[in-house]
Design a protein around this motif. Structure first.
Motif, PDB file in Angstrom:
ATOM      1  N   GLY A  28      13.379 -27.748  58.163  1.00  0.00           N
ATOM      2  CA  GLY A  28      14.141 -27.478  59.483  1.00  0.00           C
ATOM      3  C   GLY A  28      14.251 -26.216  60.009  1.00  0.00           C
ATOM      4  N   GLU A  29      13.588 -25.087  59.506  1.00  0.00           N
ATOM      5  CA  GLU A  29      13.742 -23.672  60.296  1.00  0.00           C
ATOM      6  C   GLU A  29      12.947 -23.852  61.491  1.00  0.00           C
ATOM      7  OE1 GLU A  29      12.742 -20.573  57.519  1.00  0.00           O
ATOM      8  OE2 GLU A  29      14.371 -20.801  56.374  1.00  0.00           O
ATOM      9  N   THR A  30      13.626 -23.292  62.539  1.00  0.00           N
ATOM     10  CA  THR A  30      12.921 -23.308  63.987  1.00  0.00           C
ATOM     11  C   THR A  30      12.369 -21.911  64.048  1.00  0.00           C
ATOM     12  OG1 THR A  30      15.007 -22.636  64.808  1.00  0.00           O
ATOM     13  CG2 THR A  30      14.762 -24.796  64.863  1.00  0.00           C
ATOM     14  N   ASN A  31      11.617 -21.758  65.222  1.00  0.00           N
ATOM     15  CA  ASN A  31      11.135 -20.302  65.465  1.00  0.00           C
ATOM     16  C   ASN A  31      12.431 -19.299  65.630  1.00  0.00           C
ATOM     17  OD1 ASN A  31       8.513 -20.792  65.471  1.00  0.00           O
ATOM     18  ND2 ASN A  31       8.283 -21.490  67.585  1.00  0.00           N
ATOM     19  N   ASP A  32      13.589 -19.685  66.325  1.00  0.00           N
ATOM     20  CA  ASP A  32      14.623 -19.035  66.711  1.00  0.00           C
ATOM     21  C   ASP A  32      15.258 -18.501  65.124  1.00  0.00           C
ATOM     22  OD1 ASP A  32      14.272 -19.128  69.181  1.00  0.00           O
ATOM     23  OD2 ASP A  32      15.876 -20.655  69.599  1.00  0.00           O
ATOM     24  N   MET A  33      15.309 -19.423  64.187  1.00  0.00           N
ATOM     25  CA  MET A  33      15.878 -19.055  62.776  1.00  0.00           C
ATOM     26  C   MET A  33      14.868 -18.103  62.199  1.00  0.00           C
ATOM     27  SD  MET A  33      16.941 -23.039  61.853  1.00  0.00           S
ATOM     28  CE  MET A  33      17.674 -22.897  60.425  1.00  0.00           C
ATOM     29  N   VAL A  34      13.586 -18.265  62.375  1.00  0.00           N
ATOM     30  CA  VAL A  34      12.687 -17.219  61.794  1.00  0.00           C
ATOM     31  C   VAL A  34      12.890 -15.955  62.492  1.00  0.00           C
ATOM     32  CG1 VAL A  34      10.223 -16.868  61.522  1.00  0.00           C
ATOM     33  CG2 VAL A  34      10.981 -19.271  61.175  1.00  0.00           C
ATOM     34  N   CYS A  35      13.078 -16.030  63.660  1.00  0.00           N
ATOM     35  CA  CYS A  35      13.478 -14.735  64.149  1.00  0.00           C
ATOM     36  C   CYS A  35      14.591 -13.986  63.759  1.00  0.00           C
ATOM     37  CB  CYS A  35      13.507 -14.713  65.717  1.00  0.00           C
ATOM     38  SG  CYS A  35      13.968 -13.197  66.838  1.00  0.00           S
ATOM     39  N   ALA A  36      15.763 -14.926  63.799  1.00  0.00           N
ATOM     40  CA  ALA A  36      17.107 -14.355  63.016  1.00  0.00           C
ATOM     41  C   ALA A  36      16.792 -13.842  61.789  1.00  0.00           C
ATOM     42  CB  ALA A  36      18.181 -15.152  63.109  1.00  0.00           C
ATOM     43  N   GLN A  37      15.963 -14.434  60.948  1.00  0.00           N
ATOM     44  CA  GLN A  37      15.770 -14.124  59.445  1.00  0.00           C
ATOM     45  C   GLN A  37      14.989 -12.702  59.666  1.00  0.00           C
ATOM     46  OE1 GLN A  37      14.096 -16.638  56.314  1.00  0.00           O
ATOM     47  NE2 GLN A  37      14.921 -18.201  57.491  1.00  0.00           N
ATOM     48  N   VAL A  38      14.063 -12.677  60.418  1.00  0.00           N
ATOM     49  CA  VAL A  38      13.130 -11.252  60.655  1.00  0.00           C
ATOM     50  C   VAL A  38      14.412 -10.163  60.831  1.00  0.00           C
ATOM     51  CG1 VAL A  38      11.643  -9.919  61.879  1.00  0.00           C
ATOM     52  CG2 VAL A  38      11.214 -12.218  61.129  1.00  0.00           C
ATOM     53  N   ARG A  39      15.412 -10.460  61.917  1.00  0.00           N
ATOM     54  CA  ARG A  39      16.147  -9.358  62.095  1.00  0.00           C
ATOM     55  C   ARG A  39      17.228  -9.064  60.686  1.00  0.00           C
ATOM     56  NH1 ARG A  39      17.953 -10.551  68.309  1.00  0.00           N
ATOM     57  NH2 ARG A  39      16.007 -10.889  68.893  1.00  0.00           N
ATOM     58  N   ALA A  40      17.483 -10.378  60.019  1.00  0.00           N
ATOM     59  CA  ALA A  40      18.496 -10.076  58.835  1.00  0.00           C
ATOM     60  C   ALA A  40      17.660  -9.078  57.714  1.00  0.00           C
ATOM     61  CB  ALA A  40      18.936 -11.329  58.308  1.00  0.00           C
ATOM     62  N   ALA A  41      16.411  -9.563  57.737  1.00  0.00           N
ATOM     63  CA  ALA A  41      15.560  -8.594  56.754  1.00  0.00           C
ATOM     64  C   ALA A  41      15.356  -7.228  57.094  1.00  0.00           C
ATOM     65  CB  ALA A  41      13.903  -9.211  56.851  1.00  0.00           C
ATOM     66  N   LYS A  42      15.351  -6.820  58.586  1.00  0.00           N
ATOM     67  CA  LYS A  42      15.158  -5.713  58.801  1.00  0.00           C
ATOM     68  C   LYS A  42      16.654  -4.716  58.586  1.00  0.00           C
ATOM     69  CE  LYS A  42      14.213  -2.912  62.889  1.00  0.00           C
ATOM     70  NZ  LYS A  42      14.496  -2.694  64.217  1.00  0.00           N
ATOM     71  N   ASN A  43      17.789  -5.578  58.887  1.00  0.00           N
ATOM     72  CA  ASN A  43      18.890  -4.826  58.851  1.00  0.00           C
ATOM     73  C   ASN A  43      19.249  -4.572  57.149  1.00  0.00           C
ATOM     74  OD1 ASN A  43      19.563  -5.018  61.401  1.00  0.00           O
ATOM     75  ND2 ASN A  43      20.725  -6.966  61.353  1.00  0.00           N
ATOM     76  N   ALA A  44      18.503  -5.517  56.431  1.00  0.00           N
ATOM     77  CA  ALA A  44      18.892  -5.413  54.795  1.00  0.00           C
ATOM     78  C   ALA A  44      17.808  -4.337  54.265  1.00  0.00           C
ATOM     79  CB  ALA A  44      18.699  -6.885  54.057  1.00  0.00           C
TER      80      ALA A  44
END
Ligand code: PGA
Length: 257
Positions: A104-120
């Motif tokens: 169920g992960e969408t492209n938008d969720m993938v983008c949000a995860q990339v940002r979350a990873a970067k922030n972490a």
């Protein structure tokens, strides 16, 4: 600069017990010096990260999480954030694996995860891949969309920045099959060139040229050499074969200097 290859093991849920995880990690720890020029990254299930980290100690083998939450802190029952996995010893995270997208992960969720990873402060191994084998070429636009949406707003940091990004190209039709059903090196080379070109449209050109592009999908000791030599990749994301020491060692041997 001498080119380094990345060989990553995605343990998925193949490994479910800390004892087994520790056993594999201990063997790899002993062997890691035999593979100069290879950056090894292991992706165990998140709860097993501390056990594996403890065994690996100060070796050069890096650890990663198979996914992270898009959230950081707050009321998100069951989520595991980038900060949590970093604290457990991870420096990488897989983002957008097709098995997560299928759940169920969408492209938008993938983008949000990339940002979350970067922030972490985690390095991102971004997985992209088309579902079906498409001889008409439509899959190229799927890949371009997956890349551009995931990296939307991702200003790649200059060399020495905290977040590295690697692309793992994994055609879904080739995952979890036999080596004979993996992608052919010639087709892979074409895709690697396409991904590189797409990255130069999204990221700063110098940054785009630095991004390692890996292949995943039924890699084992029998096809790794040809895929590496003729496919133009910077290494592999290995699923099933990464949980079999002999098979994983064969792949590491192919990639060593
Ligand atoms: P496989 O998996 O090597 O078992 O095909 C690759 C992956 O899904 O990362």
């Amino acid at each position: 600069m001498v080119k380094k290859y990345i060989v990553a093991g995605n343990w998925k849920l193949y490994i479910e017990r800390a004892e087994e995880a520790k056993k594999i990690a201990a063997v790899l720890k002993r062997k890691v010096k035999l593979f100069p020029g290879v950056d090894m990254v292991l992706f165990p299930p998140a709860p097993l990260l501390p056990a594996v980290a403890q065994v690996l100690g100060k070796t050069s083998v890096a650890l990663g999480a198979q996914t992270i939450s898009v959230f950081s802190g707050g009321a998100h029952t069951g989520d595991v954030s980038g900060a949590v996995v970093k604290d457990l010893g991870a420096s990488w995270v897989l983002v957008g694996h097709s098995e997560r997208r299928a759940a169920g992960e969408t492209n938008d969720m993938v983008c949000a995860q990339v940002r979350a990873a970067k922030n972490a402060g985690l390095h991102v191994m971004l997985c992209v891949g088309e579902k079906e084998k498409d001889h008409g070429g439509a899959h190229f636009s799927d890949i371009a969309l997956q890349l551009s949406s995931a990296l939307n707003g991702f200003s790649n940091p200059p060399a020495g920045g905290r977040t590295r990004i690697a692309i793992a190209y994994e055609p879904v039709w080739a995952i979890g099959k036999t080596a004979a059903e993996a992608m052919q090196p010639g087709e892979l080379e074409e895709m690697v060139i396409f991904i590189r070109k797409t990255l130069t449209d999204i990221l700063d050109r110098t940054a785009a040229l630095r991004v390692p592009i890996l292949y995943g999908g039924s890699v084992d000791g029998s096809n790794a050499r040809q895929l590496l030599r003729e496919g133009g990749v910077s290494g592999f994301l290995v699923g099933r074969a990464s949980t079999d020491i002999d098979a994983f060692t064969e792949i590491l041997n192919v990639c060593k200097k």
